[in-house]
Design an enzyme around this catalytic site. Structure first.
Site, mmCIF file in Angstrom:
data_model
loop_
_atom_site.group_PDB
_atom_site.id
_atom_site.type_symbol
_atom_site.label_atom_id
_atom_site.label_comp_id
_atom_site.label_asym_id
_atom_site.label_seq_id
_atom_site.Cartn_x
_atom_site.Cartn_y
_atom_site.Cartn_z
ATOM 1 N N GLY A 131 0.818 -1.201 0.000
ATOM 2 C CA GLY A 131 0.000 0.000 0.000
ATOM 3 C C GLY A 131 0.853 1.253 0.000
ATOM 4 O O GLY A 131 1.999 1.247 -0.442
ATOM 5 N N SER A 132 0.306 2.318 0.536
ATOM 6 C CA SER A 132 0.995 3.606 0.544
ATOM 7 C C SER A 132 2.089 3.622 1.602
ATOM 8 O O SER A 132 2.105 2.806 2.533
ATOM 9 C CB SER A 132 0.001 4.730 0.832
ATOM 10 O OG SER A 132 -0.477 4.630 2.168
ATOM 11 N N GLY A 169 2.233 1.999 5.310
ATOM 12 C CA GLY A 169 3.359 1.146 5.686
ATOM 13 C C GLY A 169 4.036 1.588 6.968
ATOM 14 O O GLY A 169 4.450 0.755 7.777
ATOM 15 N N GLU A 201 5.679 -3.576 0.918
ATOM 16 C CA GLU A 201 5.771 -3.168 -0.485
ATOM 17 C C GLU A 201 4.969 -1.879 -0.623
ATOM 18 O O GLU A 201 3.752 -1.903 -0.803
ATOM 19 C CB GLU A 201 5.212 -4.263 -1.403
ATOM 20 C CG GLU A 201 5.931 -5.594 -1.307
ATOM 21 C CD GLU A 201 7.335 -5.565 -1.890
ATOM 22 O OE1 GLU A 201 7.759 -4.501 -2.412
ATOM 23 O OE2 GLU A 201 8.019 -6.597 -1.824
ATOM 24 N N CYS A 207 2.429 0.395 -8.532
ATOM 25 C CA CYS A 207 3.556 0.875 -7.731
ATOM 26 C C CYS A 207 4.812 1.008 -8.588
ATOM 27 O O CYS A 207 5.730 1.748 -8.242
ATOM 28 C CB CYS A 207 3.803 -0.055 -6.543
ATOM 29 S SG CYS A 207 3.991 -1.781 -6.990
#
Length: 517
Positions: free
Chosen positions: A246-247, A251, A268, A302
């Site tokens: 995610g963002s 994170g 990630e 991403c």
């Protein structure tokens, strides 16, 4: 606007998706009285999607307890037998590939062709997992002591929590769940609240395998909920590993909560990926790669190309060609279920607003929009989620360029020397994917050296988007440092144990220490 053509709509009933669906499962249905149903809207055509059930904490606790119980049995199943379960799952996914892709496309707006590619990635991951099930190798290590043998062995870790984002609603889960299952772990998956139907659809395929093959109840689990549920998982000591996609903001929160209990994470997070195009590049090759990397999934990967770094000698001519390609691609913005569509909608209006705010900010700093950026309206664009991809001049140090905007905005930068280009590439907080286009050996090798790209992925003459599952996927710096999918990423899902065996009759000590009693 794309031409009219027959559009195949998702077959919800194929996967048991109706007006009401359970938001939690341990391989068999869990029906709860304390759950709340939520209904999302398709970004494609503003139609309401089937409702899904967000679970409450009491149900979540039962799922975790069942996963813990299942782990005690699953860890003792031989790894090749666990791999056989994954093989059968992959074969079943093959049979419903097109139907799954339709659900992905309609729920999140990804083009049907890209959705097919994502489902294929699940299948490829299953093939990889089957092979891995016979290759969970340890090491034999030379001991300094006579009649001693040293070795490493790997054991399953426990219950693995998986938190995924909307843009790859099934592939990223497969990166984690397939490897974890082969390693002997059980899993609890929280998909994005923006893409629960894709998750429930593929889980219904897995449920068939669970029942047919007698997999212990609780080996695979899915829980549907909002960010609060993800926070619960992050703070849950019963989950020794949390893999979260995610963002960067998300994170950081996950990392802090897991670190408080000394758990493990695979993170990630955001990317701010760049492509360097040098005067020695094959310009046709670079142009095709830049276009897909910047426009694929409407800029919601991403690994999407965010920054294009052009040498000053080719800056004007390359941009002129790129704008023409963008003009052509913009004729194919529309319903992602149509085969001719190249660019679908953004996930929701909040994403559109974020894109518009970023464009305003870069213009206030002196950047110029060379192409696109508009929100599209009219027939076929009623959802308000369709945008024209933007090409914008910018400076690398501007705050808007330093952060990731999850939308199709391409910032164009200029450089003089290859060293300056690499410094620009590395000069952001994120470190996921990077590329250089050049036929010059020195430039390519410099880019790949310790003085080159600081990203987890570095490519030569291929774009930053679209990694194969055979390599470990992940990035550095604020991207999180985690690795998933191929190579030796499996080690993160297991615990390492160093073993020493004395098959002699003496007890020599290491380092020559003497201890006589």
């Amino acid at each position: 606007m794309v031409s009219e053509s027959t559009i195949a709509l998702p077959k919800w009933e194929t996967f048991g998706l109706k007006a009401q669906n359970s938001g939690a499962s341990t391989g068999r249905e869990i029906l709860t009285d304390d759950s709340v149903f939520h209904t999302n809207i398709s970004p494609v055509d503003v139609q309401p999607l089937p409702s899904v059930q967000h679970i409450q904490i009491s149900t979540y606790d039962r799922v975790i307890q069942q996963a813990q119980k299942a782990f005690l049995e699953w860890r003792l199943v031989p790894a090749p037998k666990r791999g056989e379960v994954i093989r059968v799952f992959g074969e079943k996914v093959r049979k419903v590939k097109s139907d799954l892709a339709l659900i992905l496309s309609y729920e999140i707006g990804k083009t049907y062709q890209e959705a097919l590619g994502e489902v294929q990635e699940v299948i490829d991951m299953c093939d990889f997992g089957v092979g891995l099930s016979r290759q969970l190798y340890g090491l034999t290590i030379a001991s300094e002591r006579p009649h001693h043998r040293m070795m490493e062995q790997w054991h399953p870790l426990g219950v693995v929590g998986i938190i995924t984002s909307f843009n790859f609603p099934v592939a990223v889960w497969a990166w984690n769940a397939v490897i974890a299952a082969v390693c002997g772990d059980t899993t609890v998956w929280k998909p994005s609240e923006k893409a629960p139907l894709s998750a429930l659809a593929i889980f219904s395929v897995l449920r068939e395998v669970i029942e047919e093959m007698g997999v212990p109840e609780g080996v695979f689990n899915i829980v549907i909920g909002d960010a609060t549920l993800g926070q619960q998982m992050a703070s849950d000591a019963r989950l020794p590993l949390i893999s979260a996609t995610g963002s960067i903001r998300m994170g950081r929160s996950v990392a802090q909560q897991v670190a408080k209990r000394l758990g493990r994470t695979i993170l990630e997070l955001g990317g701010n990926n760049a492509v360097i195009v040098t005067p020695h590049a094959n310009m046709d090759l670079a142009l095709r790669a830049v276009t897909f990397a910047a426009l694929g999934t409407t800029g919601q990967r991403c690994t999407t190309l965010r920054r294009l770094i052009l040498h000053e000698s080719i800056y004007d001519t390359f941009l002129e060609r790129l704008i023409k390609v963008y003009e052509q691609a913009s004729q194919k913005i529309g319903n992602p279920l149509k085969p001719e569509t190249l660019i679908g909608p953004l996930i929701d209006k909040a994403a559109v607003q974020m894109m518009q705010e970023a464009l305003r900010e870069v213009q206030e700093l002196g950047g110029k929009v060379l192409f696109g950026g508009e929100v599209l309206s009219g027939p076929g664009y009623e959802s308000g989620c369709y945008v024209r991809p933007a090409i914008v001049t910018a400076e690398n140090h501007w705050p808007v360029v330093q952060r990731e905007t999850f939308a199709p905005i391409l910032y164009v930068l200029k450089y003089k020397t290859i060293e300056e280009a690499i410094a620009l590439q590395n000069g952001v907080p994120q470190g996921l994917s990077s590329s250089i286009f050049t036929d010059n050996l020195r430039e390519a090798e410099l880019f790949l050296s310790a003085a080159g790209s600081d990203c987890g992925i570095a490519n030569v003459n291929i774009g930053p988007s679209g990694a194969e599952i055979g390599g470990a996927f992940g990035g550095e710096k604020e991207t999180g440092g985690g690795r998933e999918a191929g190579s030796d990423a499996w080690k993160a899902y297991m615990r390492r144990q160093t073993v020493t065996i004395n098959y002699g009759s003496d007890l020599p000590l290491a380092q020559g220490i003497r201890f006589e009693v």
